[in-house]
Design a protein around this motif. Sequence first.
Motif, PDB file in Angstrom:
ATOM      1  N   TRP A 133       0.819  -1.212   0.000  1.00 38.58           N
ATOM      2  CA  TRP A 133       0.000   0.000   0.000  1.00 38.58           C
ATOM      3  C   TRP A 133       0.860   1.274   0.000  1.00 38.58           C
ATOM      4  CZ3 TRP A 133      -0.116  -3.784   3.783  1.00 38.58           C
ATOM      5  CH2 TRP A 133       0.545  -3.492   4.980  1.00 38.58           C
ATOM      6  N   SER A 155      -2.399   5.007  -4.463  1.00 36.86           N
ATOM      7  CA  SER A 155      -3.096   3.968  -3.709  1.00 36.86           C
ATOM      8  C   SER A 155      -3.065   2.675  -4.520  1.00 36.86           C
ATOM      9  CB  SER A 155      -4.542   4.379  -3.441  1.00 36.86           C
ATOM     10  OG  SER A 155      -5.291   4.355  -4.648  1.00 36.86           O
ATOM     11  N   ARG A 183      -1.075   2.286   7.532  1.00 38.00           N
ATOM     12  CA  ARG A 183      -1.760   2.382   6.242  1.00 38.00           C
ATOM     13  C   ARG A 183      -2.344   3.779   6.063  1.00 38.00           C
ATOM     14  NH1 ARG A 183      -3.917  -2.017   3.266  1.00 38.00           N
ATOM     15  NH2 ARG A 183      -3.194  -4.056   3.965  1.00 38.00           N
ATOM     16  N   PRO A 184      -2.290   4.325   4.855  1.00 35.25           N
ATOM     17  CA  PRO A 184      -2.925   5.628   4.615  1.00 35.25           C
ATOM     18  C   PRO A 184      -4.427   5.539   4.863  1.00 35.25           C
ATOM     19  CG  PRO A 184      -1.440   5.041   2.821  1.00 35.25           C
ATOM     20  CD  PRO A 184      -1.597   3.814   3.666  1.00 35.25           C
ATOM     21  N   SER A 185      -5.002   6.599   5.416  1.00 38.06           N
ATOM     22  CA  SER A 185      -6.440   6.635   5.648  1.00 38.06           C
ATOM     23  C   SER A 185      -7.167   6.827   4.325  1.00 38.06           C
ATOM     24  CB  SER A 185      -6.788   7.788   6.593  1.00 38.06           C
ATOM     25  OG  SER A 185      -6.509   9.031   5.958  1.00 38.06           O
ATOM     26  N   ILE A 186      -8.479   6.604   4.329  1.00 37.57           N
ATOM     27  CA  ILE A 186      -9.265   6.786   3.111  1.00 37.57           C
ATOM     28  C   ILE A 186      -9.215   8.239   2.656  1.00 37.57           C
ATOM     29  CG2 ILE A 186     -11.417   7.217   4.359  1.00 37.57           C
ATOM     30  CD1 ILE A 186     -11.014   5.283   1.036  1.00 37.57           C
ATOM     31  N   GLN A 187      -9.113   9.175   3.612  1.00 39.93           N
ATOM     32  CA  GLN A 187      -9.013  10.591   3.250  1.00 39.93           C
ATOM     33  C   GLN A 187      -7.694  10.876   2.537  1.00 39.93           C
ATOM     34  OE1 GLN A 187      -9.866   9.510   6.301  1.00 39.93           O
ATOM     35  NE2 GLN A 187     -12.039  10.097   6.391  1.00 39.93           N
ATOM     36  N   GLU A 188      -6.610  10.276   3.036  1.00 34.98           N
ATOM     37  CA  GLU A 188      -5.310  10.464   2.401  1.00 34.98           C
ATOM     38  C   GLU A 188      -5.293   9.865   1.006  1.00 34.98           C
ATOM     39  OE1 GLU A 188      -2.031  10.420   5.942  1.00 34.98           O
ATOM     40  OE2 GLU A 188      -3.153   8.572   5.628  1.00 34.98           O
ATOM     41  N   LYS A 189      -5.953   8.711   0.849  1.00 33.64           N
ATOM     42  CA  LYS A 189      -6.008   8.082  -0.464  1.00 33.64           C
ATOM     43  C   LYS A 189      -6.763   8.953  -1.457  1.00 33.64           C
ATOM     44  CE  LYS A 189      -5.692   3.253   1.020  1.00 33.64           C
ATOM     45  NZ  LYS A 189      -6.366   1.934   1.017  1.00 33.64           N
ATOM     46  N   GLU A 220     -13.849   0.963   0.926  1.00 30.40           N
ATOM     47  CA  GLU A 220     -13.966   1.251   2.350  1.00 30.40           C
ATOM     48  C   GLU A 220     -15.306   0.757   2.892  1.00 30.40           C
ATOM     49  OE1 GLU A 220     -12.751   2.857   6.098  1.00 30.40           O
ATOM     50  OE2 GLU A 220     -11.751   2.187   4.272  1.00 30.40           O
TER      51      GLU A 220
END
Length: 242
Positions: A121, A137, A176-182, A225
Amino acid sequence: MDLIPDIFFEKQEGNLCAQHALNALLQGSYFTAVDLADIGRELDVKESIVHGRHVSGNNYDDSGYFSIQVIQQALSVWDLELIPWGSEQAVNAREEPQNELAYICHLHQHWFTLRRFAVPWRWYNLNSTQKAPTYLSETYLGLLLQQIQDEGYSIFVVRGTMPKCPADDKAALLPRPSIQEKNKACVPFSGKAYRLTDSGTSGTTNDQEEQHLAQAIEASLRDSEQQRMEDMRRKRLARFGG
Protein backbone atom coordinates in the motif's frame (compact mmCIF):
# COMPACT_ATOMS: atom_id res chain seq x y z
CA MET A 1 3.99 10.64 8.63
CA ASP A 2 5.10 11.38 5.09
CA LEU A 3 7.45 9.11 3.17
CA ILE A 4 8.25 11.53 0.34
CA PRO A 5 11.17 13.33 2.10
CA ASP A 6 12.93 9.96 2.41
CA ILE A 7 12.50 8.97 -1.25
CA PHE A 8 15.46 9.47 -3.59
CA PHE A 9 14.18 11.47 -6.56
CA GLU A 10 15.85 13.14 -9.54
CA LYS A 11 14.01 15.87 -11.42
CA GLN A 12 14.25 15.90 -15.19
CA GLU A 13 17.64 17.16 -16.33
CA GLY A 14 18.13 17.52 -20.07
CA ASN A 15 17.29 14.25 -21.78
CA LEU A 16 18.41 11.96 -18.98
CA CYS A 17 15.09 10.27 -18.16
CA ALA A 18 16.59 6.76 -18.48
CA GLN A 19 19.18 7.65 -15.85
CA HIS A 20 16.50 9.19 -13.64
CA ALA A 21 14.23 6.15 -13.98
CA LEU A 22 17.03 3.74 -13.04
CA ASN A 23 18.22 5.78 -10.07
CA ALA A 24 14.65 6.23 -8.84
CA LEU A 25 14.16 2.49 -9.04
CA LEU A 26 17.39 1.69 -7.18
CA GLN A 27 17.01 4.69 -4.84
CA GLY A 28 20.44 6.21 -5.25
CA SER A 29 22.87 7.82 -7.69
CA TYR A 30 23.92 4.49 -9.15
CA PHE A 31 24.13 5.43 -12.84
CA THR A 32 25.24 8.45 -14.86
CA ALA A 33 24.66 9.17 -18.54
CA VAL A 34 28.30 8.21 -19.14
CA ASP A 35 27.74 4.80 -17.53
CA LEU A 36 24.71 4.15 -19.70
CA ALA A 37 26.50 5.34 -22.85
CA ASP A 38 29.31 2.88 -22.12
CA ILE A 39 26.77 0.07 -21.85
CA GLY A 40 25.15 1.23 -25.09
CA ARG A 41 28.48 1.19 -26.92
CA GLU A 42 29.25 -2.31 -25.67
CA LEU A 43 25.87 -3.54 -26.88
CA ASP A 44 26.38 -1.90 -30.28
CA VAL A 45 29.74 -3.67 -30.61
CA LYS A 46 28.19 -7.03 -29.74
CA GLU A 47 25.38 -6.48 -32.24
CA SER A 48 27.94 -5.53 -34.90
CA ILE A 49 29.70 -8.85 -34.37
CA VAL A 50 26.44 -10.80 -34.55
CA HIS A 51 25.24 -9.05 -37.72
CA GLY A 52 28.66 -8.99 -39.37
CA ARG A 53 28.46 -5.26 -40.01
CA HIS A 54 28.98 -2.06 -38.08
CA VAL A 55 26.03 -1.15 -35.87
CA SER A 56 25.89 2.27 -34.24
CA GLY A 57 23.12 4.15 -32.47
CA ASN A 58 20.82 1.18 -31.94
CA ASN A 59 21.16 1.38 -28.18
CA TYR A 60 22.06 5.01 -27.51
CA ASP A 61 22.68 8.31 -29.23
CA ASP A 62 23.90 11.82 -28.46
CA SER A 63 20.39 13.09 -27.69
CA GLY A 64 20.31 11.03 -24.50
CA TYR A 65 18.27 8.13 -25.86
CA PHE A 66 18.93 4.69 -24.33
CA SER A 67 17.25 1.47 -25.44
CA ILE A 68 15.46 -1.05 -23.27
CA GLN A 69 18.48 -3.32 -23.79
CA VAL A 70 20.70 -0.73 -22.08
CA ILE A 71 18.33 -0.53 -19.12
CA GLN A 72 18.09 -4.31 -18.87
CA GLN A 73 21.87 -4.63 -18.97
CA ALA A 74 22.27 -1.95 -16.30
CA LEU A 75 19.81 -3.73 -14.00
CA SER A 76 21.40 -7.13 -14.56
CA VAL A 77 24.26 -5.99 -12.31
CA TRP A 78 21.70 -6.07 -9.48
CA ASP A 79 20.12 -9.34 -10.67
CA LEU A 80 16.97 -7.41 -11.52
CA GLU A 81 14.91 -8.49 -14.51
CA LEU A 82 12.39 -6.65 -16.68
CA ILE A 83 9.30 -8.62 -17.69
CA PRO A 84 7.03 -7.23 -20.46
CA TRP A 85 3.57 -6.42 -19.11
CA GLY A 86 1.75 -8.48 -21.72
CA SER A 87 3.86 -11.61 -21.32
CA GLU A 88 2.83 -14.90 -19.71
CA GLN A 89 5.32 -14.24 -16.91
CA ALA A 90 3.45 -11.06 -15.97
CA VAL A 91 0.04 -12.67 -15.40
CA ASN A 92 0.27 -12.15 -11.63
CA ALA A 93 1.26 -8.52 -12.14
CA ARG A 94 -1.78 -7.87 -14.29
CA GLU A 95 -4.06 -9.51 -11.72
CA GLU A 96 -2.52 -8.01 -8.56
CA PRO A 97 -0.18 -5.18 -9.61
CA GLN A 98 0.28 -3.91 -6.06
CA ASN A 99 2.25 -7.03 -5.10
CA GLU A 100 5.12 -6.38 -7.52
CA LEU A 101 8.29 -4.43 -6.71
CA ALA A 102 8.13 -1.76 -9.40
CA TYR A 103 7.32 -0.93 -13.00
CA ILE A 104 9.39 0.86 -15.61
CA CYS A 105 7.28 2.59 -18.25
CA HIS A 106 8.23 3.97 -21.67
CA LEU A 107 6.67 6.04 -24.45
CA HIS A 108 8.20 8.39 -27.04
CA GLN A 109 11.70 7.84 -25.62
CA HIS A 110 10.63 8.89 -22.13
CA TRP A 111 11.23 6.47 -19.24
CA PHE A 112 9.78 6.66 -15.74
CA THR A 113 9.39 4.43 -12.70
CA LEU A 114 6.49 3.39 -10.47
CA ARG A 115 7.87 1.87 -7.27
CA ARG A 116 6.63 0.17 -4.14
CA PHE A 117 8.29 0.84 -0.81
CA ALA A 118 8.28 -2.14 1.59
CA VAL A 119 4.52 -2.78 1.62
CA PRO A 120 1.83 -3.17 -1.09
CA TRP A 121 0.00 0.00 0.00
CA ARG A 122 3.02 2.30 -0.40
CA TRP A 123 3.36 2.94 -4.15
CA TYR A 124 4.78 6.13 -5.66
CA ASN A 125 5.03 7.61 -9.13
CA LEU A 126 8.69 8.66 -9.55
CA ASN A 127 8.35 10.29 -12.97
CA SER A 128 11.21 12.78 -13.25
CA THR A 129 8.99 15.32 -15.04
CA GLN A 130 7.07 15.81 -11.77
CA LYS A 131 8.11 18.24 -9.06
CA ALA A 132 8.24 15.42 -6.51
CA PRO A 133 7.16 11.79 -6.02
CA THR A 134 3.40 11.28 -5.86
CA TYR A 135 1.61 8.66 -3.79
CA LEU A 136 -0.44 5.96 -5.53
CA SER A 137 -3.10 3.97 -3.71
CA GLU A 138 -3.40 0.28 -4.58
CA THR A 139 -6.59 0.99 -6.53
CA TYR A 140 -5.13 3.94 -8.42
CA LEU A 141 -2.00 1.97 -9.30
CA GLY A 142 -4.08 -0.59 -11.19
CA LEU A 143 -6.12 2.10 -12.93
CA LEU A 144 -2.99 4.05 -13.84
CA LEU A 145 -1.28 1.01 -15.34
CA GLN A 146 -4.39 0.28 -17.41
CA GLN A 147 -4.61 3.90 -18.54
CA ILE A 148 -1.01 4.23 -19.67
CA GLN A 149 -1.16 0.86 -21.42
CA ASP A 150 -4.21 2.08 -23.34
CA GLU A 151 -2.24 5.20 -24.28
CA GLY A 152 0.52 3.11 -25.84
CA TYR A 153 3.11 2.90 -23.09
CA SER A 154 5.41 -0.10 -22.86
CA ILE A 155 5.32 -1.39 -19.28
CA PHE A 156 7.93 -3.66 -17.74
CA VAL A 157 7.54 -5.48 -14.43
CA VAL A 158 10.68 -5.36 -12.27
CA ARG A 159 11.54 -8.68 -10.64
CA GLY A 160 14.41 -9.54 -8.29
CA THR A 161 15.78 -8.09 -5.06
CA MET A 162 16.11 -4.34 -4.70
CA PRO A 163 19.05 -2.68 -2.92
CA LYS A 164 18.11 -1.61 0.60
CA CYS A 165 17.15 2.03 1.03
CA PRO A 166 16.00 4.32 3.89
CA ALA A 167 12.56 4.84 2.34
CA ASP A 168 11.86 1.09 2.45
CA ASP A 169 12.83 0.97 6.13
CA LYS A 170 10.57 3.89 6.98
CA ALA A 171 7.65 2.66 4.87
CA ALA A 172 7.61 -0.60 6.81
CA LEU A 173 6.92 1.36 10.00
CA LEU A 174 4.24 3.71 8.68
CA PRO A 175 0.52 2.98 9.19
CA ARG A 176 -1.76 2.38 6.24
CA PRO A 177 -2.92 5.63 4.62
CA SER A 178 -6.44 6.63 5.65
CA ILE A 179 -9.27 6.79 3.11
CA GLN A 180 -9.01 10.59 3.25
CA GLU A 181 -5.31 10.46 2.40
CA LYS A 182 -6.01 8.08 -0.46
CA ASN A 183 -8.68 10.35 -1.91
CA LYS A 184 -6.40 13.38 -1.57
CA ALA A 185 -3.61 11.54 -3.37
CA CYS A 186 -5.72 10.58 -6.39
CA VAL A 187 -4.54 13.18 -8.87
CA PRO A 188 -5.25 11.93 -12.40
CA PHE A 189 -2.28 11.05 -14.59
CA SER A 190 -2.01 13.72 -17.28
CA GLY A 191 -1.52 11.23 -20.08
CA LYS A 192 1.34 13.29 -21.46
CA ALA A 193 4.18 11.42 -23.10
CA TYR A 194 7.42 13.36 -23.13
CA ARG A 195 9.85 13.08 -26.00
CA LEU A 196 13.48 13.64 -25.09
CA THR A 197 13.72 16.42 -27.65
CA ASP A 198 10.50 18.17 -26.64
CA SER A 199 11.51 19.45 -23.19
CA GLY A 200 8.37 17.86 -21.77
CA THR A 201 5.86 19.62 -23.99
CA SER A 202 4.44 16.94 -26.28
CA GLY A 203 1.17 15.10 -25.87
CA THR A 204 -2.33 16.33 -25.21
CA THR A 205 -4.60 16.02 -22.21
CA ASN A 206 -8.19 14.92 -22.46
CA ASP A 207 -9.78 16.74 -19.52
CA GLN A 208 -13.04 14.83 -19.72
CA GLU A 209 -11.28 11.45 -19.62
CA GLU A 210 -9.18 12.56 -16.65
CA GLN A 211 -12.27 13.74 -14.81
CA HIS A 212 -13.95 10.39 -15.42
CA LEU A 213 -10.83 8.58 -14.21
CA ALA A 214 -10.70 10.65 -11.04
CA GLN A 215 -14.39 9.96 -10.39
CA ALA A 216 -13.86 6.24 -10.97
CA ILE A 217 -10.95 6.18 -8.55
CA GLU A 218 -12.87 8.03 -5.87
CA ALA A 219 -15.88 5.74 -6.27
CA SER A 220 -13.68 2.65 -6.17
CA LEU A 221 -11.96 3.79 -2.99
CA ARG A 222 -15.30 4.64 -1.39
CA ASP A 223 -16.76 1.26 -2.33
CA SER A 224 -13.66 -0.49 -1.01
CA GLU A 225 -13.97 1.25 2.35
CA GLN A 226 -17.69 0.48 2.56
CA GLN A 227 -17.01 -3.17 1.76
CA ARG A 228 -14.34 -3.33 4.46
CA MET A 229 -16.75 -1.90 7.06
CA GLU A 230 -19.48 -4.33 5.98
CA ASP A 231 -17.07 -7.27 6.29
CA MET A 232 -16.13 -6.16 9.80
CA ARG A 233 -19.82 -5.89 10.73
CA ARG A 234 -20.55 -9.42 9.46
CA LYS A 235 -17.61 -10.83 11.40
CA ARG A 236 -18.81 -9.15 14.61
CA LEU A 237 -22.32 -10.51 14.09
CA ALA A 238 -20.98 -14.00 13.40
CA ARG A 239 -18.89 -13.92 16.56
CA PHE A 240 -21.21 -12.21 19.02
CA GLY A 241 -24.63 -12.64 17.42
CA GLY A 242 -27.22 -9.90 17.13
